[in-house]
Design a protein around this motif. Sequence first.
Motif, mmCIF file in Angstrom:
data_model
loop_
_atom_site.group_PDB
_atom_site.id
_atom_site.type_symbol
_atom_site.label_atom_id
_atom_site.label_comp_id
_atom_site.label_asym_id
_atom_site.label_seq_id
_atom_site.Cartn_x
_atom_site.Cartn_y
_atom_site.Cartn_z
ATOM 1 N N ILE A 189 0.964 -1.084 0.044
ATOM 2 C CA ILE A 189 0.045 -0.189 0.165
ATOM 3 C C ILE A 189 0.926 1.182 0.008
ATOM 4 O O ILE A 189 1.814 1.419 0.811
ATOM 5 C CB ILE A 189 -0.866 0.093 1.161
ATOM 6 N N ASN A 190 0.855 1.818 -1.065
ATOM 7 C CA ASN A 190 1.489 3.463 -1.249
ATOM 8 C C ASN A 190 0.627 4.438 -0.811
ATOM 9 O O ASN A 190 -0.532 4.531 -1.166
ATOM 10 C CB ASN A 190 2.175 3.346 -2.597
ATOM 11 N N VAL A 191 1.167 4.963 0.511
ATOM 12 C CA VAL A 191 0.289 6.029 0.977
ATOM 13 C C VAL A 191 0.865 7.379 0.539
ATOM 14 O O VAL A 191 1.894 7.702 0.664
ATOM 15 C CB VAL A 191 0.288 5.830 2.594
ATOM 16 N N LEU A 192 -0.173 7.971 -0.314
ATOM 17 C CA LEU A 192 0.431 9.410 -1.220
ATOM 18 C C LEU A 192 -0.419 10.424 -0.292
ATOM 19 O O LEU A 192 -1.549 10.424 -0.528
ATOM 20 C CB LEU A 192 -0.076 9.258 -2.496
ATOM 21 N N THR A 193 0.283 11.591 -0.153
ATOM 22 C CA THR A 193 -0.188 12.686 0.386
ATOM 23 C C THR A 193 -0.545 13.761 -0.607
ATOM 24 O O THR A 193 0.519 14.041 -1.454
ATOM 25 C CB THR A 193 0.695 13.465 1.389
ATOM 26 N N VAL A 194 -1.753 14.046 -0.862
ATOM 27 C CA VAL A 194 -2.215 14.824 -2.086
ATOM 28 C C VAL A 194 -2.883 15.988 -1.782
ATOM 29 O O VAL A 194 -4.049 15.845 -1.456
ATOM 30 C CB VAL A 194 -2.924 13.890 -3.274
ATOM 31 N N VAL A 243 -2.855 3.582 -2.656
ATOM 32 C CA VAL A 243 -2.587 2.854 -3.932
ATOM 33 C C VAL A 243 -2.316 1.402 -3.469
ATOM 34 O O VAL A 243 -1.200 0.986 -2.835
ATOM 35 C CB VAL A 243 -1.453 3.161 -4.565
ATOM 36 N N TYR A 244 -3.315 0.463 -3.530
ATOM 37 C CA TYR A 244 -3.359 -1.000 -3.010
ATOM 38 C C TYR A 244 -2.853 -1.874 -4.182
ATOM 39 O O TYR A 244 -3.585 -1.846 -5.191
ATOM 40 C CB TYR A 244 -4.706 -1.257 -2.728
ATOM 41 N N THR A 245 -2.025 -2.547 -4.004
ATOM 42 C CA THR A 245 -1.580 -3.663 -4.917
ATOM 43 C C THR A 245 -1.507 -4.996 -4.290
ATOM 44 O O THR A 245 -0.895 -4.774 -2.970
ATOM 45 C CB THR A 245 -0.265 -3.353 -5.764
ATOM 46 N N ARG A 246 -1.665 -6.005 -4.752
ATOM 47 C CA ARG A 246 -1.783 -7.368 -4.440
ATOM 48 C C ARG A 246 -0.747 -8.017 -5.213
ATOM 49 O O ARG A 246 -1.115 -8.079 -6.261
ATOM 50 C CB ARG A 246 -3.055 -8.096 -3.904
ATOM 51 N N TRP A 247 0.256 -8.811 -4.815
ATOM 52 C CA TRP A 247 1.026 -9.778 -5.449
ATOM 53 C C TRP A 247 1.123 -11.146 -5.080
ATOM 54 O O TRP A 247 1.048 -11.443 -4.009
ATOM 55 C CB TRP A 247 2.404 -8.890 -5.366
ATOM 56 N N ARG A 248 1.559 -12.083 -5.932
ATOM 57 C CA ARG A 248 1.709 -13.554 -5.483
ATOM 58 C C ARG A 248 2.857 -13.718 -4.568
ATOM 59 O O ARG A 248 2.468 -14.451 -3.749
ATOM 60 C CB ARG A 248 2.259 -14.169 -6.758
ATOM 61 N N ASP A 249 3.873 -12.954 -4.462
ATOM 62 C CA ASP A 249 5.159 -12.793 -3.773
ATOM 63 C C ASP A 249 5.753 -11.552 -3.664
ATOM 64 O O ASP A 249 5.488 -10.794 -4.581
ATOM 65 C CB ASP A 249 5.706 -14.258 -4.047
ATOM 66 N N GLU A 250 6.756 -11.492 -2.952
ATOM 67 C CA GLU A 250 7.651 -10.386 -2.738
ATOM 68 C C GLU A 250 8.535 -10.102 -3.941
ATOM 69 O O GLU A 250 8.649 -9.253 -4.524
ATOM 70 C CB GLU A 250 8.427 -10.490 -1.441
ATOM 71 N N GLU A 251 8.982 -11.634 -4.524
ATOM 72 C CA GLU A 251 9.932 -11.501 -5.742
ATOM 73 C C GLU A 251 9.113 -10.850 -6.781
ATOM 74 O O GLU A 251 9.646 -10.037 -7.483
ATOM 75 C CB GLU A 251 10.179 -12.622 -6.169
ATOM 76 N N SER A 252 7.795 -10.838 -7.142
ATOM 77 C CA SER A 252 7.109 -10.624 -8.210
ATOM 78 C C SER A 252 6.834 -8.872 -7.980
ATOM 79 O O SER A 252 7.107 -8.243 -9.017
ATOM 80 C CB SER A 252 5.567 -10.904 -8.260
ATOM 81 N N PHE A 253 6.735 -8.477 -7.014
ATOM 82 C CA PHE A 253 6.479 -7.052 -6.628
ATOM 83 C C PHE A 253 7.913 -6.463 -6.960
ATOM 84 O O PHE A 253 7.863 -5.280 -7.732
ATOM 85 C CB PHE A 253 6.485 -6.716 -4.890
ATOM 86 N N LYS A 254 9.030 -7.219 -6.469
ATOM 87 C CA LYS A 254 10.379 -6.444 -6.723
ATOM 88 C C LYS A 254 10.856 -6.286 -8.145
ATOM 89 O O LYS A 254 11.325 -5.360 -8.633
ATOM 90 C CB LYS A 254 11.471 -7.159 -5.814
ATOM 91 N N SER A 299 5.259 10.183 0.188
ATOM 92 C CA SER A 299 4.767 8.762 -0.027
ATOM 93 C C SER A 299 5.495 7.990 1.130
ATOM 94 O O SER A 299 6.653 8.164 1.242
ATOM 95 C CB SER A 299 5.268 8.544 -1.481
ATOM 96 N N THR A 300 4.773 6.658 1.582
ATOM 97 C CA THR A 300 5.067 6.031 2.313
ATOM 98 C C THR A 300 4.733 4.645 1.592
ATOM 99 O O THR A 300 3.541 4.686 1.467
ATOM 100 C CB THR A 300 4.634 6.157 3.752
ATOM 101 N N LEU A 301 5.525 3.513 1.813
ATOM 102 C CA LEU A 301 5.239 2.373 1.626
ATOM 103 C C LEU A 301 4.844 1.384 2.509
ATOM 104 O O LEU A 301 5.991 1.167 3.461
ATOM 105 C CB LEU A 301 6.194 1.423 0.589
ATOM 106 N N TRP A 302 3.527 0.741 2.633
ATOM 107 C CA TRP A 302 3.357 -0.051 3.698
ATOM 108 C C TRP A 302 3.539 -1.561 3.221
ATOM 109 O O TRP A 302 3.015 -1.702 2.038
ATOM 110 C CB TRP A 302 1.832 -0.028 4.280
ATOM 111 N N SER A 303 3.733 -2.463 3.724
ATOM 112 C CA SER A 303 3.988 -4.105 3.219
ATOM 113 C C SER A 303 3.362 -4.787 4.111
ATOM 114 O O SER A 303 3.517 -4.731 5.342
ATOM 115 C CB SER A 303 5.433 -4.307 3.125
ATOM 116 N N PHE A 304 2.621 -5.882 3.813
ATOM 117 C CA PHE A 304 1.716 -6.666 4.535
ATOM 118 C C PHE A 304 1.961 -8.123 3.980
ATOM 119 O O PHE A 304 1.874 -8.322 2.527
ATOM 120 C CB PHE A 304 0.230 -6.464 4.781
#
Length: 107
Positions: free
Chosen positions: A6-11, A53-64, A92-97
């Motif tokens: 989740i990319n947290v964007l201050t706008v 900005v919410y994105t979901r990925w199969r795994d960390e490697e796919s995101f990278k 911008s701040t990136l949250w990872s779960f």
Amino acid sequence: MSVVKINVLTVPAEQREVLEQRFASRAGAVENSDGFEWFELLRPVEGTDQYLVYTRWRDEESFKAWMEGPMRSAHQNGPADEAPKRPAATGSTLWSFDVVQSTGPKA
């Protein structure tokens, strides 16, 4: 299981439309990436100036892999003869779960 980024964007209010138009113009930039599962751009309703900005990925490697390739291309400015675009977000701040549990509607 999947990972969520989740990319947290201050706008600022005056940049909201610009941000949304830029995301709309990049439609398709992430959908064909290996390991991509989901995307949502969440507009704040009240009490904050932060978009999610919410994105979901199969795994960390796919995101990278997306971050190193297609994401860089998607965030480049326009053609060389255009002036660089000022960022719509001021921060911008990136949250990872890790997804621990997931469910959807019953059939």
